[in-house]
Design a protein around this motif. Structure first.
Motif, short mmCIF file in Angstrom:
data_model
loop_
_atom_site.label_atom_id
_atom_site.label_comp_id
_atom_site.label_asym_id
_atom_site.label_seq_id
_atom_site.Cartn_x
_atom_site.Cartn_y
_atom_site.Cartn_z
N THR A 1 -1.43 6.72 2.18
CA THR A 1 -1.57 6.88 3.62
C THR A 1 -2.66 5.98 4.23
N GLN A 2 -3.39 5.29 3.38
CA GLN A 2 -4.41 4.36 3.86
C GLN A 2 -3.72 3.29 4.70
N THR A 3 -4.34 2.88 5.81
CA THR A 3 -3.67 1.96 6.73
C THR A 3 -3.87 0.49 6.34
N SER B 1 -0.75 -2.45 12.50
CA SER B 1 -1.99 -2.34 11.71
C SER B 1 -2.34 -0.90 11.32
N GLY B 2 -1.83 0.09 12.06
CA GLY B 2 -2.11 1.49 11.75
C GLY B 2 -1.12 2.11 10.79
N THR B 3 -0.19 1.32 10.30
CA THR B 3 0.83 1.81 9.36
C THR B 3 0.21 2.05 7.98
N GLY B 4 0.63 3.11 7.32
CA GLY B 4 0.16 3.41 5.97
C GLY B 4 0.68 2.39 4.97
#
Length: 196
Positions: free
Chosen positions: A95-97, A110-113
């Motif tokens: 889940t880290q972006t 950029s906020g996608t896991g």
């Protein structure tokens, strides 16, 4: 021997070497009076002794690896299905972006896991589409380079630097070239990639 003579002899023996090394320097002064100064005793000169110089010991350079797992491997080895969780061999979470690792991805992605980014597809003809293609390969390269079960050709810092440089170029072709380069490394297989 007479104690007075012994005392005198001791003083002479001690003073003669000292007097022999003292040089009286006489110079004239403006007043016409002679002044006397003692010059320093000559110092013994040290003979240089060779000191062992440490010889540099070569640091072993790690041999670049020749293993790499595809984005599909990392997508299916999450621990949620029958396959082992290969992500546990890395310091990254699913889940880290993208933005927590890389700089320069478009704000829309950029906020996608990291796990979800490996599902991205083109189109190749837009800048954001090229960034999505790069993101898919960049995440797999990141996981490969940091995995204890994969001997990847690039270090984690090199993967991050290359991806960030391609993104900073703002050039679609440069971004696609980097995605293709990483795709080649990610397709090497070997290591944990062959595990069911």
């Amino acid at each position: 021997m007479n104690p007075k003579k012994l005392w005198f002899l001791a003083i002479v023996v001690l003073l003669i070497p000292l007097v022999a090394h003292v040089i009286l320097v006489t110079s004239g002064s403006p007043s016409g009076l002679a002044t006397t100064t003692l010059a320093a005793m000559p110092q013994a000169t040290a003979t240089p002794t060779p000191t062992p110089t440490p010889t540099p010991t070569p640091t072993p350079t790690p041999t670049p690896g020749n293993e790499g797992c595809s984005p599909g491997f990392w997508q299916t080895h999450t621990g949620l299905g029958p396959q082992a969780n290969a992500w546990l061999t890395t310091p990254y979470s699913q889940t880290q972006t993208l933005a927590s690792v890389f700089t320069g991805f478009d704000a829309s992605i950029s906020g996608t896991g990291l796990l979800d980014a490996m599902s991205f597809t083109g189109p190749k003809n837009t800048l954001v589409g090229a960034e999505k293609i790069l993101a898919k390969q960049a995440v797999a390269a990141l996981l490969n380079s940091s995995s204890s079960g994969v001997s990847y050709p690039l270090s984690t810092s090199a993967v991050i630097a290359e991806v960030n440089a391609a993104l900073a170029s703002g050039d679609r072709d440069t971004i696609l070239t980097e995605a293709s380069r990483l795709d080649g490394f990610n397709g090497l297989e070997g290591g944990i990639c062959g595990q069911p």
